[in-house]
Design a protein around this motif. Structure first.
Motif, PDB file in Angstrom:
ATOM      1  N   HIS A   1       0.843  -1.199   0.000  1.00 19.52           N
ATOM      2  CA  HIS A   1       0.000   0.000   0.000  1.00 19.52           C
ATOM      3  C   HIS A   1       0.881   1.253   0.000  1.00 19.52           C
ATOM      4  O   HIS A   1       2.080   1.190   0.279  1.00 19.52           O
ATOM      5  CB  HIS A   1      -0.900   0.008   1.246  1.00 19.52           C
TER       6      HIS A   1
ATOM      7  N   ASP B   1       0.885   5.078   1.948  1.00 12.68           N
ATOM      8  CA  ASP B   1       0.246   5.747   3.086  1.00 12.68           C
ATOM      9  C   ASP B   1      -0.604   6.942   2.639  1.00 12.68           C
ATOM     10  O   ASP B   1      -1.391   7.485   3.414  1.00 12.68           O
ATOM     11  CB  ASP B   1       1.308   6.218   4.098  1.00 12.68           C
TER      12      ASP B   1
ATOM     13  N   TRP C   1      10.301   7.812   5.341  1.00 13.91           N
ATOM     14  CA  TRP C   1      10.192   7.863   3.871  1.00 13.91           C
ATOM     15  C   TRP C   1       9.061   8.823   3.480  1.00 13.91           C
ATOM     16  O   TRP C   1       8.140   9.062   4.260  1.00 13.91           O
ATOM     17  CB  TRP C   1       9.938   6.460   3.294  1.00 13.91           C
TER      18      TRP C   1
ATOM     19  N   HIS D   1       4.757   0.046   0.141  1.00 11.07           N
ATOM     20  CA  HIS D   1       5.438  -0.859   1.075  1.00 11.07           C
ATOM     21  C   HIS D   1       4.444  -1.821   1.696  1.00 11.07           C
ATOM     22  O   HIS D   1       3.227  -1.635   1.572  1.00 11.07           O
ATOM     23  CB  HIS D   1       6.145  -0.037   2.168  1.00 11.07           C
TER      24      HIS D   1
HETATM   25 FE   LIG Z   1       2.200   2.142   5.460  1.00  9.22          FE
END
Ligand SMILES: [Fe+2]
Ligand SMILES: O=C(O)CCC(=O)C(=O)O
Length: 316
Positions: free
Chosen positions: A202, A204, A253, A270
């Motif tokens: 997915h 974020d 990140w 990730h």
């Molecule tokens: Fe995530």
């Protein structure tokens, strides 16, 4: 009175009209939920709460053209380069385009333990099955759902939890590291993975937030609170990276492009690999601190983060 005595109400006419979205709004309002849970009630029970000015998302969540972005174009590159040059918290740059940095000494062992104790307070009963994705609602928000995409438990360290001294210390440090205002950060989200738990691939980034005053999630600071577990790595398949859980470690990140910080960067998609080991002892605890391009906390007060606040558990 029977609950059914309260039919969904509509108030006013024309542009100023507003309606309740649930049969239960009247009973909830009588029970004081408009004040106790305004972020749900003033939107979804606008007629019963007398909050017709909140019924329209366009009006309630209008963008302020004078608002300064918390993450402006170029900031992501500048921030990560500064963190590398600074050398604080033992940074290791795993990728530069896009940036993925691990900070092995972000939390002390005591701080990680303090966050674990907060996560486990009241016997861990603040955790609920993690939700993600979700369908749109009549109020134009997302209603996250429990799905196969993710198996874990989540709790928000919000409101009262903000004041815990370990949380306060960690948030202040993150804010200083990233040079972002506190309001741009979401409340800390605590995660628990037991044997077999995982989170599939997915981003974020929440697309619905791009048009809202909070803006999208631009940067993730992910904290590992436990170690000595098998599996449970955070993997970035498009970058060939895998980060092992280690107590006190942080991974950092971006979810957006440095030049266009409201545009998703899909290179940092990730996943959380399944936690392996014996049932009952396999355990990964961790936390997300998300930084938005806008003022998340102000948007949250006005129910303008695009995520539907949950309804009251019941009308008492
Ligand atoms: Fe995530
Ligand atoms: O648990 C992990 O390693 C990553 C979790 C994650 O990506 C998330 O909560 O958004």
């Amino acid at each position: 009175l029977q609950r059914s005595a309260f039919a969904p109400a509509t108030v006013g006419a024309g542009d100023d009209a507003c309606a309740d979205m649930s049969d239960e709004c009247g009973a909830w309002a009588v029970a004081g939920e408009c004040e106790a849970n305004p972020r749900h009630m003033k939107v979804s029970c606008a007629a019963s709460c007398g909050s017709c000015d909140w019924a329209s998302a366009e009006r309630r969540c209008a963008l302020d053209p004078r608002a300064l972005p918390a993450v402006a174009p170029g900031d992501i590159n500048r921030t990560f380069a500064r963190i590398e040059a600074l050398g604080e918290y033992a940074p290791r740059v795993l990728s530069r385009e896009p940036w993925v940095v691990v900070l092995d000494a972000f939390l002390s062992a005591e701080e990680a333990d303090a966050l674990v104790a907060i996560a486990n307070r009241d016997g861990g009963s603040h955790f609920v099955s993690s939700q993600s994705g979700g369908a749109g609602t009549p109020t134009g928000m997302v209603n996250p759902v429990v799905s196969e995409h993710r198996r874990s438990a989540t709790q928000w360290c919000a409101d009262g939890c903000w004041n815990e001294s370990a949380v306060e210390r960690v948030l202040s440090r993150a804010q200083a590291l990233l040079r972002v205002p506190r309001g741009s950060c979401e409340p800390l989200q605590l995660l628990r993975y037991e044997q077999g738990d995982y989170y599939r691939l997915h981003s974020d980034y929440v697309p619905e937030q791009r048009a809202l005053p909070c803006g999208p999630r631009a940067i993730t600071l992910f904290l590992y609170l436990t170690e000595n577990l098998e599996g449970g790595h955070t993997t970035f398949p498009r970058l060939g990276l895998s980060i092992a859980p280690k107590k006190g470690r942080a991974a950092l990140w971006p979810s957006t492009l440095s030049d266009s910080p409201t545009v998703v960067d899909l290179r940092t998609v990730h996943a959380a690999e399944p936690v392996l080991g014996a049932a009952g002892s396999a355990l990964k605890l961790s936390a997300n601190l998300w930084v938005h391009t806008g003022d998340f906390m102000a948007a949250r007060e006005r129910a303008c983060t695009g995520v539907q606040a949950p309804p009251p558990p019941s009308a008492r």
